[in-house]
Scaffold this motif. Structure first.
Motif, mmCIF file in Angstrom:
data_model
loop_
_atom_site.group_PDB
_atom_site.id
_atom_site.type_symbol
_atom_site.label_atom_id
_atom_site.label_comp_id
_atom_site.label_asym_id
_atom_site.label_seq_id
_atom_site.Cartn_x
_atom_site.Cartn_y
_atom_site.Cartn_z
ATOM 1 N N UNK A 27 49.777 -18.925 36.985
ATOM 2 C CA UNK A 27 50.603 -17.437 36.904
ATOM 3 C C UNK A 27 51.655 -18.045 38.471
ATOM 4 N N UNK A 28 50.956 -18.985 38.868
ATOM 5 C CA UNK A 28 51.935 -19.630 40.270
ATOM 6 C C UNK A 28 51.933 -18.268 41.529
ATOM 7 N N UNK A 37 46.386 -6.866 40.580
ATOM 8 C CA UNK A 37 47.404 -6.064 40.332
ATOM 9 C C UNK A 37 48.199 -6.783 39.899
ATOM 10 N N UNK A 38 48.455 -7.499 40.808
ATOM 11 C CA UNK A 38 50.438 -7.691 40.447
ATOM 12 C C UNK A 38 49.494 -8.569 38.092
ATOM 13 N N UNK A 39 48.882 -9.611 38.841
ATOM 14 C CA UNK A 39 48.571 -10.504 37.400
ATOM 15 C C UNK A 39 48.521 -9.436 36.252
ATOM 16 N N UNK A 40 47.600 -8.549 36.658
ATOM 17 C CA UNK A 40 47.274 -7.773 35.245
ATOM 18 C C UNK A 40 48.292 -6.792 34.991
ATOM 19 N N UNK A 41 49.307 -6.385 36.041
ATOM 20 C CA UNK A 41 50.321 -5.444 35.660
ATOM 21 C C UNK A 41 51.667 -5.953 35.508
ATOM 22 N N UNK A 42 51.875 -7.630 36.161
ATOM 23 C CA UNK A 42 53.258 -7.583 36.070
ATOM 24 C C UNK A 42 53.772 -8.841 35.256
ATOM 25 N N UNK A 43 52.499 -9.032 34.427
ATOM 26 C CA UNK A 43 52.875 -10.714 33.588
ATOM 27 C C UNK A 43 53.330 -9.760 31.864
ATOM 28 N N UNK A 50 59.601 -14.726 37.002
ATOM 29 C CA UNK A 50 60.495 -13.529 37.918
ATOM 30 C C UNK A 50 59.946 -12.849 38.927
ATOM 31 N N UNK A 51 58.483 -12.746 38.991
ATOM 32 C CA UNK A 51 57.659 -11.579 40.481
ATOM 33 C C UNK A 51 57.780 -12.891 41.124
ATOM 34 N N UNK A 52 57.929 -14.206 41.123
ATOM 35 C CA UNK A 52 57.495 -15.239 42.235
ATOM 36 C C UNK A 52 58.715 -15.458 42.844
ATOM 37 N N UNK A 53 59.803 -15.402 41.496
ATOM 38 C CA UNK A 53 61.456 -15.851 42.570
ATOM 39 C C UNK A 53 62.016 -14.915 43.055
ATOM 40 N N UNK A 88 51.783 -6.061 48.287
ATOM 41 C CA UNK A 88 50.985 -7.365 48.142
ATOM 42 C C UNK A 88 52.507 -8.210 47.811
ATOM 43 N N UNK A 89 53.306 -7.704 46.991
ATOM 44 C CA UNK A 89 54.519 -8.393 47.105
ATOM 45 C C UNK A 89 55.769 -7.692 48.064
ATOM 46 N N UNK A 90 55.717 -6.860 49.279
ATOM 47 C CA UNK A 90 56.002 -6.821 50.252
ATOM 48 C C UNK A 90 55.791 -8.138 51.184
ATOM 49 N N UNK A 91 54.445 -8.451 51.485
ATOM 50 C CA UNK A 91 53.605 -9.358 52.400
ATOM 51 C C UNK A 91 54.670 -11.263 51.805
ATOM 52 N N UNK A 92 54.241 -10.930 50.776
ATOM 53 C CA UNK A 92 53.916 -11.928 49.976
ATOM 54 C C UNK A 92 55.601 -12.629 49.475
ATOM 55 N N UNK A 93 56.185 -11.563 49.319
ATOM 56 C CA UNK A 93 57.625 -12.169 49.000
ATOM 57 C C UNK A 93 58.970 -11.347 49.558
ATOM 58 N N UNK A 94 58.566 -10.978 50.888
ATOM 59 C CA UNK A 94 59.506 -10.711 51.776
ATOM 60 C C UNK A 94 60.776 -11.239 51.547
ATOM 61 N N UNK A 95 61.563 -10.602 51.915
ATOM 62 C CA UNK A 95 63.972 -10.806 51.941
ATOM 63 C C UNK A 95 63.478 -12.295 52.731
ATOM 64 N N UNK A 96 64.086 -13.214 52.320
ATOM 65 C CA UNK A 96 64.192 -14.769 52.830
ATOM 66 C C UNK A 96 65.372 -14.630 54.125
#
Ligand code: HEC
Length: 122
Positions: A27-28, A37-43, A50-53, A88-96
């Motif tokens: 999934x990347x 959870x994100x793997x299970x719910x967000x794909x 779309x999530x990792x970008x 998970x999202x806020x920690x790993x994909x925070x604003x650049x």
């Protein structure tokens, strides 16, 4: 002496390493607490790309989830699951960080440019 050089070399090499988090090859997604959870719910509806970008703070991630729930048939999460997903999202994909340079300080700007402007007649 050799020890010091070896030490400095080790420190330099350490700092030059790219910060590479481990990612799931399929999934990347960055592998960190809650990624399953994100793997299970967000794909289910779109690529995980779309999530990792996407980069966003926690509130904006929540807004994105609320938008999908309101308009895209995304299901509701129990509060615990939603919190873990947001963590998970806020920690790993925070604003650049802002990539624009800071404004040039006035002290480094050219002197009053009206002195140096060439008029059309010159
Ligand atoms: C029920 C289907 C569904 C599920 C499940 C789903 N999404 Fe979406 N999502 C969508 C649709 C539809 C879009 C719009 C896709 C497009 O624009 O092509 C979207 C778009 C997005 C976008 C892009 C938003 C933008 O502003 O461009 C992000 C980021 C996103 N989803 C993240 C997630 C995350 C995180 C999860 C898990 C919590 C998730 N999605 C689960 C349906 C879903």
């Amino acid at each position: 002496m050799t020890q010091r050089i070896a030490f400095l070399l080790a420190v330099t090499l350490f700092w030059c390493q790219p910060v590479s988090a481990e990612t799931d090859p399929r999934t990347g997604l960055i592998i960190d607490t809650g990624w399953e959870l994100v793997n299970g719910h967000c794909g289910a509806c779109h690529s995980h790309k779309l999530v990792t970008g996407q980069r966003a703070d926690r509130q904006t991630w929540l807004d994105i989830i609320r938008w999908m729930q309101a308009t895209q048939n995304l299901w509701q999460f129990d509060p615990d699951t939603e919190n873990k997903i947001l963590d998970y999202l806020a920690t790993n994909y925070p604003p650049l960080p802002n990539r624009r340079r800071a404004p040039i300080p006035p002290s480094l700007m050219p002197a009053d440019s009206s002195d140096t402007v060439l008029s059309a007649e010159d």
